[in-house]
Write an enzyme that holds these catalytic residues in place. Structure first.
Site, PDB file in Angstrom:
ATOM      1  N   ASP A   1     -20.553  21.764 -36.425  1.00  0.00           N
ATOM      2  CA  ASP A   1     -21.756  22.323 -37.032  1.00  0.00           C
ATOM      3  C   ASP A   1     -21.422  23.643 -37.720  1.00  0.00           C
ATOM      4  O   ASP A   1     -20.572  24.399 -37.245  1.00  0.00           O
ATOM      5  CB  ASP A   1     -22.839  22.513 -35.973  1.00  0.00           C
ATOM      6  CG  ASP A   1     -24.205  22.738 -36.605  1.00  0.00           C
ATOM      7  OD1 ASP A   1     -24.507  22.101 -37.637  1.00  0.00           O
ATOM      8  OD2 ASP A   1     -24.969  23.561 -36.087  1.00  0.00           O
TER       9      ASP A   1
ATOM     10  N   THR B   1     -28.497  16.415 -30.292  1.00  0.00           N
ATOM     11  CA  THR B   1     -28.562  16.572 -31.748  1.00  0.00           C
ATOM     12  C   THR B   1     -29.105  15.256 -32.273  1.00  0.00           C
ATOM     13  O   THR B   1     -28.514  14.204 -32.027  1.00  0.00           O
ATOM     14  CB  THR B   1     -27.162  16.856 -32.329  1.00  0.00           C
ATOM     15  OG1 THR B   1     -26.658  18.058 -31.762  1.00  0.00           O
ATOM     16  CG2 THR B   1     -27.214  16.963 -33.844  1.00  0.00           C
TER      17      THR B   1
ATOM     18  N   HIS C   1     -30.666  31.584 -44.217  1.00  0.00           N
ATOM     19  CA  HIS C   1     -30.677  31.485 -42.755  1.00  0.00           C
ATOM     20  C   HIS C   1     -29.807  32.575 -42.129  1.00  0.00           C
ATOM     21  O   HIS C   1     -30.241  33.285 -41.212  1.00  0.00           O
ATOM     22  CB  HIS C   1     -30.186  30.105 -42.318  1.00  0.00           C
ATOM     23  CG  HIS C   1     -29.974  29.965 -40.842  1.00  0.00           C
ATOM     24  ND1 HIS C   1     -31.013  29.955 -39.941  1.00  0.00           N
ATOM     25  CD2 HIS C   1     -28.841  29.849 -40.099  1.00  0.00           C
ATOM     26  CE1 HIS C   1     -30.534  29.826 -38.713  1.00  0.00           C
ATOM     27  NE2 HIS C   1     -29.220  29.768 -38.778  1.00  0.00           N
TER      28      HIS C   1
ATOM     29  N   LYS D   1     -26.315  24.370 -27.529  1.00  0.00           N
ATOM     30  CA  LYS D   1     -26.346  23.360 -28.588  1.00  0.00           C
ATOM     31  C   LYS D   1     -25.980  21.976 -28.064  1.00  0.00           C
ATOM     32  O   LYS D   1     -25.861  21.042 -28.847  1.00  0.00           O
ATOM     33  CB  LYS D   1     -25.353  23.739 -29.682  1.00  0.00           C
ATOM     34  CG  LYS D   1     -25.562  25.121 -30.271  1.00  0.00           C
ATOM     35  CD  LYS D   1     -26.741  25.147 -31.221  1.00  0.00           C
ATOM     36  CE  LYS D   1     -26.766  26.447 -32.010  1.00  0.00           C
ATOM     37  NZ  LYS D   1     -27.665  26.342 -33.165  1.00  0.00           N
TER      38      LYS D   1
ATOM     39  N   GLN E   1     -28.306  30.578 -25.813  1.00  0.00           N
ATOM     40  CA  GLN E   1     -27.370  30.964 -26.871  1.00  0.00           C
ATOM     41  C   GLN E   1     -27.130  32.477 -26.899  1.00  0.00           C
ATOM     42  O   GLN E   1     -25.993  32.937 -27.042  1.00  0.00           O
ATOM     43  CB  GLN E   1     -27.926  30.492 -28.222  1.00  0.00           C
ATOM     44  CG  GLN E   1     -27.004  30.718 -29.415  1.00  0.00           C
ATOM     45  CD  GLN E   1     -27.583  30.136 -30.712  1.00  0.00           C
ATOM     46  OE1 GLN E   1     -28.662  29.545 -30.709  1.00  0.00           O
ATOM     47  NE2 GLN E   1     -26.864  30.280 -31.795  1.00  0.00           N
TER      48      GLN E   1
ATOM     49  N   GLU F   1     -33.279  23.025 -35.526  1.00  0.00           N
ATOM     50  CA  GLU F   1     -32.614  23.470 -36.751  1.00  0.00           C
ATOM     51  C   GLU F   1     -32.653  22.326 -37.747  1.00  0.00           C
ATOM     52  O   GLU F   1     -32.184  21.216 -37.461  1.00  0.00           O
ATOM     53  CB  GLU F   1     -31.166  23.914 -36.479  1.00  0.00           C
ATOM     54  CG  GLU F   1     -31.110  25.209 -35.669  1.00  0.00           C
ATOM     55  CD  GLU F   1     -29.720  25.813 -35.565  1.00  0.00           C
ATOM     56  OE1 GLU F   1     -28.728  25.118 -35.861  1.00  0.00           O
ATOM     57  OE2 GLU F   1     -29.636  26.995 -35.173  1.00  0.00           O
TER      58      GLU F   1
ATOM     59  N   ASP G   1     -30.483  20.023 -35.055  1.00  0.00           N
ATOM     60  CA  ASP G   1     -29.589  20.644 -34.079  1.00  0.00           C
ATOM     61  C   ASP G   1     -30.451  21.446 -33.094  1.00  0.00           C
ATOM     62  O   ASP G   1     -30.621  22.654 -33.232  1.00  0.00           O
ATOM     63  CB  ASP G   1     -28.603  21.546 -34.825  1.00  0.00           C
ATOM     64  CG  ASP G   1     -27.660  22.280 -33.896  1.00  0.00           C
ATOM     65  OD1 ASP G   1     -27.460  21.812 -32.773  1.00  0.00           O
ATOM     66  OD2 ASP G   1     -27.141  23.340 -34.304  1.00  0.00           O
TER      67      ASP G   1
ATOM     68  N   GLU H   1     -31.257  20.441 -40.638  1.00  0.00           N
ATOM     69  CA  GLU H   1     -29.929  20.357 -41.254  1.00  0.00           C
ATOM     70  C   GLU H   1     -29.742  19.008 -41.941  1.00  0.00           C
ATOM     71  O   GLU H   1     -30.492  18.055 -41.692  1.00  0.00           O
ATOM     72  CB  GLU H   1     -28.825  20.526 -40.188  1.00  0.00           C
ATOM     73  CG  GLU H   1     -28.925  21.819 -39.392  1.00  0.00           C
ATOM     74  CD  GLU H   1     -27.665  22.149 -38.596  1.00  0.00           C
ATOM     75  OE1 GLU H   1     -26.581  21.649 -38.956  1.00  0.00           O
ATOM     76  OE2 GLU H   1     -27.786  22.918 -37.620  1.00  0.00           O
TER      77      GLU H   1
ATOM     78  N   GLU I   1     -36.589  31.735 -36.998  1.00  0.00           N
ATOM     79  CA  GLU I   1     -36.892  32.483 -38.224  1.00  0.00           C
ATOM     80  C   GLU I   1     -38.385  32.472 -38.536  1.00  0.00           C
ATOM     81  O   GLU I   1     -38.943  33.478 -38.958  1.00  0.00           O
ATOM     82  CB  GLU I   1     -36.141  31.870 -39.405  1.00  0.00           C
ATOM     83  CG  GLU I   1     -34.632  31.948 -39.298  1.00  0.00           C
ATOM     84  CD  GLU I   1     -33.969  30.985 -40.264  1.00  0.00           C
ATOM     85  OE1 GLU I   1     -33.658  29.844 -39.856  1.00  0.00           O
ATOM     86  OE2 GLU I   1     -33.790  31.360 -41.442  1.00  0.00           O
TER      87      GLU I   1
ATOM     88  N   ARG J   1     -32.370  29.049 -27.671  1.00  0.00           N
ATOM     89  CA  ARG J   1     -32.021  30.389 -28.174  1.00  0.00           C
ATOM     90  C   ARG J   1     -31.707  31.372 -27.064  1.00  0.00           C
ATOM     91  O   ARG J   1     -30.886  32.287 -27.248  1.00  0.00           O
ATOM     92  CB  ARG J   1     -33.171  30.937 -29.024  1.00  0.00           C
ATOM     93  CG  ARG J   1     -33.521  30.105 -30.224  1.00  0.00           C
ATOM     94  CD  ARG J   1     -32.362  29.944 -31.172  1.00  0.00           C
ATOM     95  NE  ARG J   1     -32.734  29.136 -32.329  1.00  0.00           N
ATOM     96  CZ  ARG J   1     -31.859  28.630 -33.192  1.00  0.00           C
ATOM     97  NH1 ARG J   1     -30.554  28.820 -33.005  1.00  0.00           N
ATOM     98  NH2 ARG J   1     -32.279  27.915 -34.213  1.00  0.00           N
TER      99      ARG J   1
END
Ligand code: MN
Length: 421
Positions: free
Chosen positions: A123, A252, A130, A248, A235, A196, A228, A198, A358, A232
């Site tokens: 990834d 997925t 971003h 992560k 992470q 996420e 994904d 993607e 975000e 958070r």
């Protein structure tokens, strides 16, 4: 690009995501048929295992497997031959309609599986918007981009074993969470579980050594939508110094159809101007991006959907071909079925952000949903759907939905010894 007409009449509309121009590659099963390769055409799937066995494709033993890896491994020439053959067989006026009709499966009767055997998963972090948003939140606007960002498509090695097909539920993970300041880390369900948006590139040609960007582009068979899922809070505690790990690894999700690079060719778009020149092995003047409209829909359990983000793949700073060229630059062997996540795709506006991190600015400003609820991060029972479409003149090249529902965390997956003692 104009619509190619098919004798499968549902494929002849501007609304269907699967016109004859598309022919995306999936794996389907029914109550009576084991999983096998198929292409979507209108509201049907064409069973390629059955068509191949009937001698209609000119191949043997490629499409019975529950994955497109064997076809991908058969090489570029075979990719073009199959696409031309299917286009001819399914075109309006084809004399093979009677022979092919028994191999059509209504999509409403089909179960969709992972379209290929995911051999490896990497990834990236390749959207300027971003990376700027995330960097601004954590390091301030002055130092938003790490010093390497404009020179390297930053990536990490993910887990192929975590990749699931659209529709598979995702369980909220437990992990180590770190409180503020001096608080000790604790083991708890993630409280900041996120998505996420993607695009995933599927490597169809293996390599064993450095690739030019042009070679890398030619080695990409096609693309899927990719979510994904990201914890958070896990992470934030774990990521230094080696990058994301357990945050992560829960799941997925990918869309069930691989849209081929051939189908997307009319939608190629140029890369943005470079703020600093790339080193020669990553530089390219080719139109390596695609004009693909992307949306994220969020539906609370029992509620209605709100589209929380709209953006386009053409906003990326690095394209998949550059990511693959970078990946192979050390001599890293790449395999058929290697999956490369684009990295979160965020556009320039507030409504174009491809993650809740975000959209809610680190949880500080929850977003409003049309049903009246608000979200900073995901609640149990939320369903997230990614959608992607390239639009031509009266032609839509769609990916099919990339959906997943978040299930509540298990009560205490680490308490078994205590419970049985
Ligand atoms: Mn990601």
């Amino acid at each position: 690009m104009t619509l190619l007409r098919s004798w499968v009449v549902s494929a002849n509309s501007a609304e269907t995501p699967f016109p004859l121009n598309n022919l995306p590659c999936g794996v389907v099963s029914t109550a009576t048929l084991a999983p096998r390769c198929a292409v979507a055409i209108g509201d049907q799937a064409l069973d390629l295992c059955g068509a191949e066995a009937a001698g209609l494709l000119g191949t043997r033993g490629v499409f019975a497997a529950p994955g497109w890896n064997a076809h991908m491994a058969s090489g570029h020439a075979a990719w073009a031959v199959l696409r031309a053959r299917l286009t001819e067989l399914l075109s309006e006026g084809s004399d093979r309609q009677a022979q092919l009709t028994p191999h059509l499966i209504p999509l409403t009767d089909a179960r969709l599986h992972l379209p290929f055997d995911v051999t490896e998963y990497t990834d990236f972090y390749a959207s300027r918007h971003h990376a700027t948003n995330v960097g601004t939140m954590f390091r301030g606007a002055e130092n938003a981009l790490p010093p390497n960002w404009l020179h390297i498509p930053i990536g990490y090695n993910g887990r192929a074993s975590s990749v699931v097909v659209s529709g598979t539920p995702v369980r909220r993970p437990w992990g180590q969470l770190k409180g503020p300041d001096d608080a000790a880390p604790r083991l708890a369900p993630s409280q900041r579980f996120d998505i996420e948006l993607e695009l995933g590139a599927v490597v169809g040609t293996p390599s064993d050594g450095p690739l030019t960007v042009a070679e890398a582009e030619a080695n990409i068979f096609g693309y899927v939508l990719l979510n994904d899922w990201s914890a958070r809070d896990i992470q934030a505690w774990e990521y230094q110094p080696l990058g994301p790990f357990q945050s992560k690894a829960t799941a997925t999700t990918i869309s069930p159809w691989i849209v081929t690079a051939a189908a997307l060719a009319p939608f190629r778009r140029p890369l943005p101007a470079r703020e600093v020149p790339l080193l020669p092995h990553l530089a390219s003047d080719a139109p390596l991006l695609y004009d693909i409209d992307l949306t994220v829909g969020l539906t609370p359990q029992g509620g209605t959907e709100t589209v929380i983000a709209r953006t386009n793949y053409d906003t990326m700073y690095y394209a998949a071909a550059q990511q693959l060229a970078h990946h192979a630059s050390s001599g890293c062997p790449m395999r058929v079925g290697d999956l490369l996540g684009s990295g979160t795709i965020s556009g320039p506006g507030q409504g174009a952000r491809g993650s809740l991190l975000e959209l809610s600015w680190g949880g500080k400003t929850p977003i409003q949903l049309t049903c009246g609820a608000e979200r900073a991060f995901l609640d149990d029972g939320d369903t997230v759907v990614l959608r992607g479409d390239a639009w031509g003149q009266g032609v839509r090249i769609g990916f099919g939905a990339c959906a997943g529902q978040l299930l509540p965390a298990l009560p205490d997956p680490f308490g078994r010894d205590a419970a049985s003692a």
